[in-house]
Structures are given as structure tokens and as C-alpha cells.
Design a protein around this motif. Structure first.
Motif, mmCIF file in Angstrom:
data_model
loop_
_atom_site.group_PDB
_atom_site.id
_atom_site.type_symbol
_atom_site.label_atom_id
_atom_site.label_comp_id
_atom_site.label_asym_id
_atom_site.label_seq_id
_atom_site.Cartn_x
_atom_site.Cartn_y
_atom_site.Cartn_z
ATOM 1 N N ASN A 46 0.857 -1.193 0.000
ATOM 2 C CA ASN A 46 0.000 0.000 0.000
ATOM 3 C C ASN A 46 0.889 1.238 0.000
ATOM 4 O O ASN A 46 2.075 1.166 0.324
ATOM 5 N N LEU A 47 0.301 2.384 -0.345
ATOM 6 C CA LEU A 47 1.042 3.632 -0.372
ATOM 7 C C LEU A 47 0.317 4.700 0.440
ATOM 8 O O LEU A 47 -0.925 4.735 0.461
ATOM 9 N N PRO A 48 1.057 5.605 1.086
ATOM 10 C CA PRO A 48 0.427 6.730 1.762
ATOM 11 C C PRO A 48 -0.391 7.583 0.783
ATOM 12 O O PRO A 48 0.026 7.796 -0.363
ATOM 13 N N PHE A 49 -1.543 8.027 1.249
ATOM 14 C CA PHE A 49 -2.414 8.954 0.515
ATOM 15 C C PHE A 49 -3.068 8.347 -0.717
ATOM 16 O O PHE A 49 -3.654 9.071 -1.532
ATOM 17 N N TRP A 50 -3.002 7.016 -0.863
ATOM 18 C CA TRP A 50 -3.727 6.326 -1.923
ATOM 19 C C TRP A 50 -4.845 5.507 -1.278
ATOM 20 O O TRP A 50 -4.564 4.637 -0.444
ATOM 21 N N ASP A 51 -6.089 5.773 -1.663
ATOM 22 C CA ASP A 51 -7.240 5.057 -1.114
ATOM 23 C C ASP A 51 -7.648 3.910 -2.034
ATOM 24 O O ASP A 51 -7.556 4.018 -3.261
ATOM 25 N N LYS A 52 -8.105 2.810 -1.403
ATOM 26 C CA LYS A 52 -8.614 1.649 -2.142
ATOM 27 C C LYS A 52 -7.651 1.241 -3.258
ATOM 28 O O LYS A 52 -8.045 0.984 -4.396
ATOM 29 N N THR A 53 -6.379 1.173 -2.893
ATOM 30 C CA THR A 53 -5.312 0.926 -3.865
ATOM 31 C C THR A 53 -4.312 -0.065 -3.289
ATOM 32 O O THR A 53 -3.959 0.007 -2.108
ATOM 33 N N ARG A 54 -3.848 -0.979 -4.131
ATOM 34 C CA ARG A 54 -2.713 -1.828 -3.795
ATOM 35 C C ARG A 54 -1.779 -1.839 -5.002
ATOM 36 O O ARG A 54 -2.154 -1.412 -6.107
ATOM 37 N N LEU A 55 -0.569 -2.351 -4.801
ATOM 38 C CA LEU A 55 0.393 -2.345 -5.897
ATOM 39 C C LEU A 55 1.376 -3.492 -5.748
ATOM 40 O O LEU A 55 1.620 -3.995 -4.654
ATOM 41 N N TRP A 56 1.913 -3.886 -6.899
ATOM 42 C CA TRP A 56 3.043 -4.802 -6.962
ATOM 43 C C TRP A 56 4.284 -3.984 -7.299
ATOM 44 O O TRP A 56 4.301 -3.244 -8.286
ATOM 45 N N VAL A 57 5.334 -4.091 -6.500
ATOM 46 C CA VAL A 57 6.595 -3.418 -6.783
ATOM 47 C C VAL A 57 7.445 -4.348 -7.656
ATOM 48 O O VAL A 57 7.836 -5.429 -7.227
ATOM 49 N N LEU A 58 7.709 -3.924 -8.868
ATOM 50 C CA LEU A 58 8.505 -4.722 -9.797
ATOM 51 C C LEU A 58 9.990 -4.429 -9.674
ATOM 52 O O LEU A 58 10.821 -5.319 -9.864
ATOM 53 N N SER A 59 10.336 -3.173 -9.398
ATOM 54 C CA SER A 59 11.751 -2.821 -9.257
ATOM 55 C C SER A 59 11.874 -1.628 -8.332
ATOM 56 O O SER A 59 10.931 -0.843 -8.171
ATOM 57 N N ARG A 60 13.052 -1.492 -7.742
ATOM 58 C CA ARG A 60 13.397 -0.344 -6.912
ATOM 59 C C ARG A 60 14.889 -0.116 -7.041
ATOM 60 O O ARG A 60 15.646 -1.057 -7.329
ATOM 61 N N PRO A 61 15.383 1.113 -6.864
ATOM 62 C CA PRO A 61 16.826 1.309 -6.893
ATOM 63 C C PRO A 61 17.504 0.409 -5.869
ATOM 64 O O PRO A 61 17.095 0.349 -4.711
ATOM 65 N N LEU A 62 18.522 -0.321 -6.333
ATOM 66 C CA LEU A 62 19.178 -1.321 -5.501
ATOM 67 C C LEU A 62 20.682 -1.200 -5.711
ATOM 68 O O LEU A 62 21.176 -1.403 -6.823
ATOM 69 N N SER A 63 21.408 -0.858 -4.653
ATOM 70 C CA SER A 63 22.840 -0.640 -4.762
ATOM 71 C C SER A 63 23.531 -1.865 -5.354
ATOM 72 O O SER A 63 23.304 -2.995 -4.933
#
Length: 278
Positions: free
Chosen positions: A45-62
């Protein structure tokens, strides 16, 4: 215009009888996240997003891919956000794969449907809501914009894949095409998010090896990818995450087109941190 198909995850959970063996892999050069792992249990879930979910596919990774993040957002009816982006330095691209998203951009409303694409410069005022009766699913690609003195930040825009003529790669008989949403010569842009289309049997006939990081989400079809000397089968709904200089090539497997949404970082000098005094 050919009918477009865009794969979107639905979540759910596999039965206890399913074999746990799958195609997921994470190496020093690439990762493959197959569609079968995008289940309810790995949503966020994310802050300030209502009735929302997400799949994280990528993120900055050292030590791996460091320039971008990519989400698949799922917004239920009456859901959305009036404060979607907390980072004033972040630029973004939205790409709709299922349903309808009402995007308000600098006070102007846009109804985005499958194939819809929006570029959001850093500091943009925007809001996103689902005013329909079914979930909307879309990709959200984010990158910290790299400002350059004397070059202006590009303006926001909204378009749709169906309104853009793809560009054929030379000497491919239009079997390898790229739908470009911004001009490759426009150095105001420091990332491109394009759609690449291969007809059955078409190939990338050499191992591309370059500095650009990639996120590749398969929208349609299937192929065999050559990644850092490994052959990997991929299909609609799979995501490939490629580190800089990972060798890459593919054969499109048919019976229909093989298409993917492609992120890459472009048009900036390489950072020279850590080289010591001059």
C-alpha cells in the motif's frame, strides 16, 4: 489498427496442490519476475492512496539497477489519490493496461484507457482517481530527474499508444517496431518508456550490451530471451530487470506478436563519484 492486448495481474493465491517450482530468478546481472509470483501476499500500500494496492517490480538497488522504480498499481472503484507523488524530484510515466483512470493534470482532466500514457515531470501537480465501476490497473515508472543547467524540464503530456505510429528497425521488414512516446533526440528527457513489438520469428540478432538499465514488462505474447549467456522463456505478465551492461537478445516465439513496455535511462553524463581528487 490492430487490436491491442495488455496483460494485467489479477492477484489471488495458488492452491496448496501447486508445485512451487517456477521461473523466478535473481542473478548479479538480471532478474526475472514471472507473472505467477504476483499474488495477493506480495502487494503493498502507499500513503495517501485510497482503495489501492500495488506490486513493486523494481526499486533502486545498490550494485544492481539504481535509476528507477516500477509499480503495477491496482485502484478499486472510488479509489485514488490527491497526493500521489511525495518526492518533488521524481518524474513519472503512467501506462494503463486495464480499466479507466481519471487523471487530473494541472487542473485539466484526462480519461485514460488501455494504451493510455502520461509523462509527469518533477514537481507536477496531478491527481489520479478511478471513477468507473471496475478496477483500473496501470504501470507507474518513477525516476529522480537529472537536471542540467541550461536545459529546461520537459512538459507534461497525455497520449495513447493507438495515436502513435511505430518506428520500424532498419532491415527488419517491419517485424521489429518501437512505439516511442518522446523524441529520442530530445535531451530534456533523461528516461524513455517505450513499447517494443516483435512479430513471430523476429529477433534481436546480437547481444545488446550497453550502459542503460532496463525494466521490461511483457504486455503480450512470448519469447526466449538471452540474458548474460542464459536462455530464459518469458510470456505476457513477466517482468525482466536488467543491470547495466547485461548482454541481451531475444527470439519472438509466436503465434502472435511479442510486445513489452521498456524503461531505459538516457541522455545524461555518467556520474564520476568516487574517483578521488583531481
Amino acid at each position: 489498427m490492430a487490436k491491442r492486448n495488455y496483460y494485467a495481474p489479477q492477484g489471488g493465491h495458488p492452491p496448496q496442490t501447486q508445485l512451487l517450482s517456477d521461473r523466478a530468478v535473481f542473478t548479479e546481472a538480471y532478474a526475472v519476475i514471472p507473472k505467477g509470483v504476483m499474488r495477493d501476499i506480495v502487494t503493498s500500500n502507499l500513503p495517501f492512496w485510497d482503495k489501492t494496492r500495488l506490486w513493486v517490480l523494481s526499486r533502486p538497488l545498490s550494485g544492481f539497477a539504481e535509476t528507477f522504480s516500477q509499480y503495477i498499481m491496482e485502484v478499486s472503484p472510488e479509489g485514488g489519490s490527491d497526493k500521489p507523488e511525495p518526492d518533488p524530484m521524481a518524474e513519472g510515466v503512467l501506462f494503463i493496461v486495464e480499466g479507466e483512470l481519471t487523471l487530473t493534470l494541472a487542473g485539466e482532466t484526462h480519461l485514460m484507457q488501455p494504451g493510455g500514457y502520461a509523462f509527469l515531470p518533477p514537481g507536477t501537480s496531478w491527481q489520479a482517481h478511478n471513477r468507473s465501476e471496475a478496477p483500473v490497473r496501470f504501470h507507474w515508472v518513477r525516476k529522480a530527474y537529472e537536471r542540467v543547467e541550461g536545459i529546461e524540464v520537459p512538459a507534461a503530456f497525455v497520449t495513447n499508444e493507438n495515436d502513435i505510429e511505430p518506428t520500424a528497425m532498419p532491415d527488419t521488414d517491419e517485424k521489429w517496431m518501437t512505439t516511442r512516446f518522446v523524441d529520442p533526440e530530445d535531451v530534456r528527457h533523461d528516461m524513455h518508456v517505450n513499447i517494443v513489438t516483435f512479430q513471430p520469428g523476429a529477433v534481436i540478432p546480437f547481444d545488446e550490451t550497453h550502459v542503460m538499465e532496463h525494466g521490461l514488462y511483457v504486455l503480450e505474447g512470448k519469447a526466449v530471451y538471452h540474458l548474460n549467456q542464459d536462455w530464459v522463456e518469458v510470456e505476457a505478465g513477466d517482468f525482466m530487470w536488467l543491470r547495466a551492461f547485461c548482454p541481451q537478445a531475444c527470439y519472438a516465439g509466436g503465434p502472435g506478436p511479442f510486445r513489452y513496455l521498456l524503461y531505459k535511462d538516457v541522455n545524461r553524463h555518467m556520474k564520476l563519484g568516487g574517483v578521488g581528487p583531481r
